[in-house]
Write a protein that holds these residues in place. Structure first.
Motif, PDB file in Angstrom:
ATOM      1  N   ASP A 132       1.159  -1.214   0.340  1.00  0.00           N
ATOM      2  CA  ASP A 132      -0.327  -0.169  -0.102  1.00  0.00           C
ATOM      3  C   ASP A 132       0.769   1.729   0.511  1.00  0.00           C
ATOM      4  O   ASP A 132       0.820   1.714  -0.687  1.00  0.00           O
ATOM      5  N   ALA A 133       2.188   1.075   0.963  1.00  0.00           N
ATOM      6  CA  ALA A 133       3.138   2.475   0.605  1.00  0.00           C
ATOM      7  C   ALA A 133       3.594   2.292  -0.258  1.00  0.00           C
ATOM      8  O   ALA A 133       4.499   3.681  -0.772  1.00  0.00           O
ATOM      9  N   GLY A 134       3.877   1.525  -1.417  1.00  0.00           N
ATOM     10  CA  GLY A 134       4.565   1.401  -2.599  1.00  0.00           C
ATOM     11  C   GLY A 134       6.263   1.308  -1.806  1.00  0.00           C
ATOM     12  O   GLY A 134       7.133   1.124  -2.630  1.00  0.00           O
ATOM     13  N   ILE A 135       6.443   0.363  -1.237  1.00  0.00           N
ATOM     14  CA  ILE A 135       7.561  -0.164  -0.519  1.00  0.00           C
ATOM     15  C   ILE A 135       7.906  -0.905  -1.383  1.00  0.00           C
ATOM     16  O   ILE A 135       9.190  -1.413  -1.625  1.00  0.00           O
ATOM     17  N   LEU A 136       7.089  -1.777  -1.508  1.00  0.00           N
ATOM     18  CA  LEU A 136       7.444  -3.909  -2.055  1.00  0.00           C
ATOM     19  C   LEU A 136       6.208  -3.324  -3.695  1.00  0.00           C
ATOM     20  O   LEU A 136       5.396  -2.404  -3.410  1.00  0.00           O
ATOM     21  N   LYS A 137       6.953  -3.587  -4.071  1.00  0.00           N
ATOM     22  CA  LYS A 137       6.487  -3.360  -5.737  1.00  0.00           C
ATOM     23  C   LYS A 137       5.979  -4.443  -6.603  1.00  0.00           C
ATOM     24  O   LYS A 137       4.677  -4.583  -7.004  1.00  0.00           O
ATOM     25  N   THR A 138       6.333  -5.400  -6.354  1.00  0.00           N
ATOM     26  CA  THR A 138       5.679  -6.613  -7.021  1.00  0.00           C
ATOM     27  C   THR A 138       6.457  -7.834  -6.499  1.00  0.00           C
ATOM     28  O   THR A 138       6.177  -7.849  -4.773  1.00  0.00           O
ATOM     29  N   GLU A 139       5.904  -9.491  -7.017  1.00  0.00           N
ATOM     30  CA  GLU A 139       6.732 -10.293  -5.994  1.00  0.00           C
ATOM     31  C   GLU A 139       8.063 -10.637  -6.258  1.00  0.00           C
ATOM     32  O   GLU A 139       8.356 -11.250  -4.949  1.00  0.00           O
ATOM     33  N   ASP A 140       8.626  -9.533  -6.617  1.00  0.00           N
ATOM     34  CA  ASP A 140      10.056  -9.745  -7.324  1.00  0.00           C
ATOM     35  C   ASP A 140      10.445  -8.375  -7.008  1.00  0.00           C
ATOM     36  O   ASP A 140      12.297  -8.405  -7.191  1.00  0.00           O
ATOM     37  N   GLU A 141      10.006  -7.605  -6.497  1.00  0.00           N
ATOM     38  CA  GLU A 141      10.567  -6.432  -6.089  1.00  0.00           C
ATOM     39  C   GLU A 141      10.377  -5.301  -4.916  1.00  0.00           C
ATOM     40  O   GLU A 141       8.698  -6.122  -4.374  1.00  0.00           O
ATOM     41  N   PRO A 142      10.925  -4.785  -3.895  1.00  0.00           N
ATOM     42  CA  PRO A 142      12.653  -4.824  -4.437  1.00  0.00           C
ATOM     43  C   PRO A 142      13.360  -6.215  -3.775  1.00  0.00           C
ATOM     44  O   PRO A 142      12.818  -6.975  -2.661  1.00  0.00           O
TER      45      PRO A 142
END
Length: 264
Positions: free
Chosen positions: A62-72
């Motif tokens: 939600d905060a945009g720190i985690l991007k995808t299943e593989d990022e960051p």
């Protein structure tokens, strides 16, 4: 002769610690709320340990720190002092959740900051919402969920999972979807799939410090087949020292029981 065998078996169970444990099991249908099994004290709160990675995932996406299943993809640093060899490498969101990588959680909350972290925990109405951490150490941002101040009961775990699956938590739909996408999976008979998260730690001693002679272990999640979804939570509190990991015992024993509980 049969009675003797039963007595011997009970003695073995006592020695192994399987009887000498305070265990809650709660299994309920998502759509109807029908309770399939409720056993033990399921109202008593306990540290969430690594089951807290599920709400952390929601926060991070939600905060945009985690991007995808593989990022960051965050590299391991020596100062993390990871005891688990599997954690001493670059980690991404999926293996973070699967392998319960503590340092990745702590890097995530540091990136988030205390104000935003506290705001999420309050908004989720997560357990006792206490993110102060160990008394006098001001370490809540990185330790509140690790045998520390934050506490949640099995009943509350089920309530949280119900909101997650219904996408009713105060985060974006994508945060819900990504968290569901990286949940560890466990195949069950007859086409069922279980999604679940383990969590282990040490129970508090009389002075509040972790008692390394007594573990606790969680396994929480849901099982799904088609449109039918079954929520579950098992919490084991050992009453004596055990060599095996409590959360793995909680996971393996519940997965073995689930097929009979959820049979159509």
């Amino acid at each position: 002769m049969h009675a003797v065998r039963l007595a011997l078996l009970f003695g073995i169970l006592l020695v192994s610690g399987q009887v000498l444990a305070d265990t809650c099991t709660l299994v309920t249908e998502l759509e109807t709320g029908r309770i399939l099994k409720r056993e033990g004290d399921c109202e008593r709160r306990n540290s969430p340990a690594s089951t807290f990675k599920v709400p952390l995932s929601l926060m991070g996406y939600d905060a945009g720190i985690l991007k995808t299943e593989d990022e960051p993809a965050w590299p391991y640093k020596p100062e993390y002092k990871a005891w688990n060899e599997a954690w001493r490498k670059t980690i991404t969101p999926r293996p973070w959740l699967r392998d319960s990588v503590v340092w990745y959680s702590q890097a995530l909350t540091r990136e988030m900051g205390m104000e935003r972290f506290r705001r999420y925990v309050d908004a989720f109405q997560y357990g006792n919402r206490d993110v102060s951490g160990d008394k006098g150490k001001a370490n809540g941002l990185t330790h509140a969920w690790l045998s520390s101040s934050l506490q949640i009961s099995p009943v509350e775990q089920i309530g949280f999972l119900r909101k997650l699956l219904k996408r009713e938590l105060p985060v974006s739909r994508r945060a819900h979807d990504m968290t569901l996408a990286i949940m560890p999976t466990f195949p069950l008979p007859d086409g069922w799939i279980a999604y679940g998260k383990t969590g282990s730690g040490f129970q508090p001693s009389a002075n509040g410090s972790p008692d390394r002679e007594r573990q606790f272990g969680w396994f929480v999640g849901w099982a799904q087949k088609g449109e039918r979804r079954i929520l579950f939570a098992r919490l084991i509190r050992d009453e004596r020292k055990e060599t095996s990991v409590a959360s793995f015992r909680a996971r393996d024993s519940l997965l073995a029981e689930l097929p009979a509980l959820i049979a159509d």
